[in-house]
Design an enzyme around this catalytic site. Structure first.
Site, PDB file in Angstrom:
ATOM      1  N   GLU A  55      34.604  27.324  55.368  1.00 33.93           N
ATOM      2  CA  GLU A  55      33.749  25.875  54.142  1.00 33.93           C
ATOM      3  C   GLU A  55      34.405  24.678  54.423  1.00 33.93           C
ATOM      4  OE1 GLU A  55      31.744  27.313  50.935  1.00 33.93           O
ATOM      5  OE2 GLU A  55      33.530  26.643  49.658  1.00 33.93           O
ATOM      6  N   LYS A  57      35.252  21.899  51.950  1.00 34.28           N
ATOM      7  CA  LYS A  57      35.291  21.731  50.656  1.00 34.28           C
ATOM      8  C   LYS A  57      36.165  20.371  50.268  1.00 34.28           C
ATOM      9  CE  LYS A  57      36.388  25.451  48.459  1.00 34.28           C
ATOM     10  NZ  LYS A  57      36.165  26.660  47.471  1.00 34.28           N
ATOM     11  N   LYS A 117      25.905  24.698  50.552  1.00 38.38           N
ATOM     12  CA  LYS A 117      26.459  25.235  49.433  1.00 38.38           C
ATOM     13  C   LYS A 117      26.110  24.305  47.984  1.00 38.38           C
ATOM     14  CE  LYS A 117      29.617  28.730  48.191  1.00 38.38           C
ATOM     15  NZ  LYS A 117      31.056  28.408  48.235  1.00 38.38           N
ATOM     16  N   GLU A 166      24.199  35.196  46.071  1.00 40.88           N
ATOM     17  CA  GLU A 166      25.221  35.645  45.433  1.00 40.88           C
ATOM     18  C   GLU A 166      25.193  36.461  44.173  1.00 40.88           C
ATOM     19  OE1 GLU A 166      28.559  32.453  45.684  1.00 40.88           O
ATOM     20  OE2 GLU A 166      28.531  33.019  43.616  1.00 40.88           O
ATOM     21  N   ASN A 187      30.862  37.301  45.287  1.00 39.30           N
ATOM     22  CA  ASN A 187      31.928  36.409  45.051  1.00 39.30           C
ATOM     23  C   ASN A 187      33.323  37.202  44.359  1.00 39.30           C
ATOM     24  OD1 ASN A 187      33.440  34.296  44.389  1.00 39.30           O
ATOM     25  ND2 ASN A 187      31.720  32.913  43.664  1.00 39.30           N
ATOM     26  N   GLU A 217      33.110  36.493  49.321  1.00 39.04           N
ATOM     27  CA  GLU A 217      33.381  35.254  49.290  1.00 39.04           C
ATOM     28  C   GLU A 217      34.758  34.973  48.526  1.00 39.04           C
ATOM     29  OE1 GLU A 217      28.504  34.531  48.718  1.00 39.04           O
ATOM     30  OE2 GLU A 217      29.922  33.632  47.306  1.00 39.04           O
ATOM     31  N   SER A 218      35.351  34.101  48.881  1.00 41.91           N
ATOM     32  CA  SER A 218      36.568  33.386  48.005  1.00 41.91           C
ATOM     33  C   SER A 218      37.725  34.303  47.847  1.00 41.91           C
ATOM     34  CB  SER A 218      36.148  33.476  46.537  1.00 41.91           C
ATOM     35  OG  SER A 218      34.963  32.753  46.208  1.00 41.91           O
TER      36      SER A 218
END
Ligand SMILES: O=C(O)c1ccccc1N[C@@H]1O[C@H](COP(=O)(O)O)[C@@H](O)[C@H]1O
Length: 465
Positions: A55, A57, A117, A166, A187, A217-218
């Site tokens: 990503e 970001k 995103k 998601e 997530n 994710e994350s």
């Protein structure tokens, strides 16, 4: 909750945009553009091992500013070189300091697909994403009804772009599946309190059928995290902060992915004396001289000259296309070649005779259109098969790669060729696990070998362990 706050601001942003450019206009533009590679995002995530979505970001509500200095194009290019399957680009401007400009420029600069995103609340954003060059959009279950998810997915399908849907819990996974999700992202961050637990995606993996791509994710930070995801059949890891904070993306992705066996390297199509210095500097295992008609073609006398300063530890390969066997044998002896690489319609008898009469290793190039091309040569007497991209007009040096998943059926060591460059070498090596890689036009600028590109690709390869 933060998600609702962001969604409310996003609705205002979309309405403003609609006033500047009507829905009808963006729709027309989105459908009017040429999508050369429909659904590339989901194709890129269907590898046999875990894939990485890296990503870009600048900031996030939970971490504040992540990158003061934000060279977004360099970051994206570094992700591609490190072996990312796809790139996620934040375009939400207020809470993540994202921008559509980042997405448009990144999508144009890399060959891998890019996810927009953002907080999709209106179909308008899907048309925008397509126009900006995105290969995928994010749809968040907590923000959309099942009907909206279905409608937005259908629009994306018509545009040839993928939806990462998601979910955060069991109920949202059911909703995503009811909407026909082909890619579900779970997530690990709880947006109510920003706490992160990777077990969230691991526990929810079993709720998603095996044929639906599952992304975690994350909060993914370590090789142990990746190994757990891998063991739990998670196909992709979407990682932002860990990569954004790392100065060396190749090193970071290697650390997370795990080491691979470093393949033998060959730099092919060397035709100028000055290229020899660049070759000696990086010490590949092989150098390739092309004797066939090509802009890289060399004469025997030129090869003779170039071999004088060539480091003795580098083996020389001669590349021939439908050459008279006696001429190949003669060149092998007079130039002390180590490898004969055959790129034409040579037969098994030719291979056996050349091996016997030269004592050289013989590599047979197989130009891959489909799996039958591979099967035909599996039992060849050639010392190595070299898999290259099929072209109806060129015997080699196309500069294009092919579908490496076809090589899963190969049951002997092989060389991989075809459009290998710094952009795809890490992915190629991890996905195809070749015995060796043959690099040619991917290290050229304006048709000649480029010392900087040669150095860069060799450095990437050697850092994959
Ligand atoms: O490079 C050429 O001009 C060439 C001409 C005829 C036969 C083979 C040739 N090169 C070989 O092609 C593959 C792939 O090259 P690329 O990376 O796609 O440029 C490689 O094995 C070269 O040795």
């Amino acid at each position: 909750m933060i998600l609702e706050k962001i969604a409310a601001k996003t609705r205002i942003r979309v309405e403003e945009r609609k006033r500047q450019k009507s829905l009808e206009k963006v729709k027309k533009e989105a459908y009017g553009r040429k999508n050369k590679n429909p659904f590339l995002f989901e194709k890129a995530l269907r590898g046999k091992d875990i894939s990485f979505i890296c990503e870009v970001k600048k900031a996030s509500p939970s971490k504040g500013i992540i990158a003061e200095d934000f060279p977004y194009l360099d970051i994206a290019r570094d992700y591609e070189k490190a072996g990312a399957a796809a790139i996620s680009v934040l375009t939400e401007p207020e809470f993540f300091l994202g921008s559509d400009v980042y997405l448009r420029e990144i999508a144009a600069a890399v060959d891998i697909p890019v996810l927009r995103k953002d907080f999709t609340v209106d179909e308008y954003q899907i048309y925008e994403a397509a126009i900006l060059g995105a290969g995928a959009v994010l749809l968040i279950c907590a923000l959309l009804s099942t009907e909206q998810l279905i409608r937005f997915r259908q629009i994306a399908d018509e545009l040839g772009i993928s939806c990462l849907i998601e979910a955060h819990d069991d109920a949202e996974i059911k909703k995503a599946l009811a909407a026909g999700a082909r890619i579900i992202g779970v997530n690990n961050r709880d947006l109510r309190d920003f706490s992160v637990d990777i077990n969230n995606s691991i526990n929810l993996r079993k709720e998603v059928p095996a044929d639906v791509i599952f992304i975690s994710e994350s909060g993914i930070k370590t090789a142990e995290n990746i190994e757990r995801l891998r063991k739990n059949n998670v196909q992709g890891a979407l990682i932002g902060e860990t990569f954004m904070r790392s100065a060396d993306k190749v090193k970071e992705l290697t650390k997370l992915y795990g080491p691979v066996r470093i393949p033998r390297t060959k730099i092919c199509g060397v035709s100028r004396m000055e290229d020899i210095d660049a070759i000696n500097m990086v010490q590949p295992d092989y150098i390739g001289f092309i004797f066939a008609p090509s802009r890289r073609q060399v004469t025997s006398s030129r090869v003779h000259e170039m071999k004088v300063p060539l480091s003795s530890s580098i083996d020389a390969a001669g590349v021939f296309v439908n050459e008279v066997t006696a001429a190949i044998i003669n060149a092998a002896h007079s130039l002390a070649l180590d490898v004969i690489q055959l790129h034409g319609d040579e037969t098994e008898e030719d291979i056996i005779r050349i091996k016997k009469e030269t004592g050289c290793a013989v590599w047979k190039a197989v130009r891959v259109k489909d799996s039958s091309d591979i099967d035909k040569w599996q039992n060849s007497a050639a010392d190595l098969l070299l898999f290259d991209t099929f072209s109806g007009t060129e015997a080699g040096g196309t500069g294009h790669s092919f579908d490496w998943s076809l090589l899963e059926r190969v049951d002997r060591p092989f060389m991989l060729a075809g459009g290998l460059s710094s952009k795809n070498i890490a992915r190629a090596i991890r996905q195809a696990a070749p015995w060796g890689v043959d690099i040619n036009s991917g290290v050229e600028t304006d048709g000649v070998k480029d010392a900087v590109k040669i150095k860069e690709i060799m450095s990437i390869i050697r850092r994959l362990k």
